[in-house]
Scaffold this active site. Structure first.
Site, PDB file in Angstrom:
ATOM      1  N   GLU A 149     -19.828   0.200  16.871  1.00  0.00           N
ATOM      2  CA  GLU A 149     -20.471  -0.133  18.275  1.00  0.00           C
ATOM      3  C   GLU A 149     -19.916  -1.302  19.073  1.00  0.00           C
ATOM      4  O   GLU A 149     -19.247  -1.199  19.986  1.00  0.00           O
ATOM      5  CB  GLU A 149     -21.947  -0.391  18.477  1.00  0.00           C
ATOM      6  CG  GLU A 149     -22.739   1.059  17.987  1.00  0.00           C
ATOM      7  CD  GLU A 149     -24.252   0.694  18.005  1.00  0.00           C
ATOM      8  OE1 GLU A 149     -24.872  -0.241  18.640  1.00  0.00           O
ATOM      9  OE2 GLU A 149     -25.021   1.637  17.336  1.00  0.00           O
ATOM     10  N   ARG A 173     -14.523  10.374  16.665  1.00  0.00           N
ATOM     11  CA  ARG A 173     -14.511   9.050  17.253  1.00  0.00           C
ATOM     12  C   ARG A 173     -13.233   8.760  18.218  1.00  0.00           C
ATOM     13  O   ARG A 173     -13.391   8.154  19.028  1.00  0.00           O
ATOM     14  CB  ARG A 173     -14.389   7.965  16.037  1.00  0.00           C
ATOM     15  CG  ARG A 173     -15.917   7.858  15.553  1.00  0.00           C
ATOM     16  CD  ARG A 173     -16.033   6.640  14.613  1.00  0.00           C
ATOM     17  NE  ARG A 173     -17.698   6.634  13.874  1.00  0.00           N
ATOM     18  CZ  ARG A 173     -17.854   6.393  12.805  1.00  0.00           C
ATOM     19  NH1 ARG A 173     -16.654   5.987  11.876  1.00  0.00           N
ATOM     20  NH2 ARG A 173     -18.938   6.154  12.567  1.00  0.00           N
ATOM     21  N   ARG A 214     -19.850  13.126  26.844  1.00  0.00           N
ATOM     22  CA  ARG A 214     -19.695  11.985  25.845  1.00  0.00           C
ATOM     23  C   ARG A 214     -21.048  11.808  24.976  1.00  0.00           C
ATOM     24  O   ARG A 214     -20.652  11.827  23.552  1.00  0.00           O
ATOM     25  CB  ARG A 214     -19.622  10.841  26.652  1.00  0.00           C
ATOM     26  CG  ARG A 214     -18.981   9.578  25.842  1.00  0.00           C
ATOM     27  CD  ARG A 214     -19.986   8.924  24.893  1.00  0.00           C
ATOM     28  NE  ARG A 214     -19.329   7.838  24.012  1.00  0.00           N
ATOM     29  CZ  ARG A 214     -19.887   7.109  23.083  1.00  0.00           C
ATOM     30  NH1 ARG A 214     -21.095   7.661  22.542  1.00  0.00           N
ATOM     31  NH2 ARG A 214     -19.307   6.366  22.355  1.00  0.00           N
TER      32      ARG A 214
HETATM   33  O1  LIG Z   1     -19.457   6.734  15.713  1.00  0.00           O
HETATM   34  C1  LIG Z   1     -20.659   7.121  15.348  1.00  0.00           C
HETATM   35  O2  LIG Z   1     -21.030   6.802  14.127  1.00  0.00           O
HETATM   36  C2  LIG Z   1     -21.796   7.073  16.054  1.00  0.00           C
HETATM   37  O3  LIG Z   1     -22.906   7.636  15.806  1.00  0.00           O
HETATM   38  C3  LIG Z   1     -21.484   7.285  17.827  1.00  0.00           C
HETATM   39  C4  LIG Z   1     -21.763   5.909  18.125  1.00  0.00           C
HETATM   40  C5  LIG Z   1     -21.601   5.841  19.692  1.00  0.00           C
HETATM   41  O4  LIG Z   1     -22.586   6.235  20.422  1.00  0.00           O
HETATM   42  O5  LIG Z   1     -20.293   5.525  19.956  1.00  0.00           O
HETATM   43  C6  LIG Z   1     -23.486   5.649  18.094  1.00  0.00           C
HETATM   44  C7  LIG Z   1     -24.262   5.103  16.949  1.00  0.00           C
HETATM   45  C8  LIG Z   1     -23.299   4.409  15.989  1.00  0.00           C
HETATM   46  O6  LIG Z   1     -24.206   3.133  15.923  1.00  0.00           O
HETATM   47  C9  LIG Z   1     -21.870   4.156  16.546  1.00  0.00           C
HETATM   48  C10 LIG Z   1     -21.268   4.890  17.409  1.00  0.00           C
END
Ligand SMILES: O=C(O)C(=O)C[C@]1(C(=O)O)C=C[C@@H](O)C=C1
Length: 258
Positions: free
Chosen positions: A196, A16, A155
């Protein structure tokens, strides 16, 4: 992120952090592109006649660049995915023996065509200076498009690392969902709405700061070069959903590799 150290790569917090850093690259690349009009002619198939090539000017430029980059080992790195996988060339530098981090089929998970389509149809109209052509800027505009496409691709395909980390953290739960081919269940399991929401808020904050001359911050009529709301929209409507698609596509095949 050190791809020679699998443990650090599959730590969700590290992944992340890497995604947050990529936001900066993407925003600054978008700001570069925002100097130019849409210049849609570079996306039109065979608009500019190129010997032995069937496609747009953007496609040709990107394909030629990928041939060079493949020779400097770009696509050996597990976080780089080519737009023209059938055209790339073997590296001229000695190969790096990366430890196995992702499943063996991971390079087949490649949604670059979809990313390019969404970029041209949906993202360019939001980040360019307006509708129209500037014949003198077609080359510069194309190189900006390539920077954007490569940054977005990296990304979005980072979803493979997210998916692998999530699978390893909750192997039994994902194994069941994959066996049941429960796509909706997988989508629900990988979704973290709080993460998100934080991304979208951060993009608005970054967009408000990065796009302006900081010495003019407190004067009136200061405009960002890419609207912060558009940045959030681009992530909400395309970047995050496409990342999730990569996660789902990767997970659906994950039991092949055990
Ligand atoms: O960080 C995560 O857990 C991801 O799966 C990545 C991501 C994103 O695209 O930033 C995608 C789905 C989640 O809901 C949250 C973020």
């Amino acid at each position: 992120m050190d791809f020679l150290k699998p443990d650090t790569v599959l730590d969700l917090a590290n992944i992340r952090d890497a995604l947050v850093r990529m936001e900066d690259t993407i925003i600054f690349n978008f700001i570069e592109r925002s100097q130019y009009f849409q210049n849609s002619s570079v996306y039109e198939i065979n608009k500019y006649p190129i010997p032995n090539f069937d496609g747009s000017f953007l496609d040709w430029t990107l394909c030629e660049l990928e041939k060079v980059h493949s020779q400097v080992r770009r696509y050996e790195s597990p976080d780089e995915v080519p737009f023209f996988p059938d055209e790339i060339l073997p590296p001229l530098l000695p190969s790096i023996n990366y430890p196995k981090i992702l499943a063996s089929y991971s390079s087949d998970v490649n949604i670059n065509e979809l990313i390019k389509k969404n970029y041209i149809e949906n993202i360019v109209p939001l980040i360019s200076a307006g509708n129209g052509e500037q014949p003198e800027n077609l080359g510069s505009c194309t190189t900006c498009d390539i920077d954007n496409l490569q940054a977005l691709s990296r990304r979005i395909h980072f979803g493979k690392f997210v998916a692998e980390a999530k699978f390893q953290n909750e192997r039994a739960k994902y194994t069941k969902l994959i066996q049941d081919k429960d796509i909706e269940g997988i989508e629900e399991a990988i979704t973290n709405s709080a993460v998100e929401e934080k991304i979208l808020q951060r993009l608005i904050a970054k967009g408000e700061v990065y796009g302006i001359d900081p010495t003019l911050k407190f004067t009136q009529n200061v405009q960002s070069k890419v609207s912060p709301e558009y940045l959030a929209k681009i992530y909400k409507d395309w970047v995050i959903p496409l990342t999730k698609k990569v996660e789902v596509d990767y997970l659906l095949r994950r039991l092949e590799d055990d």
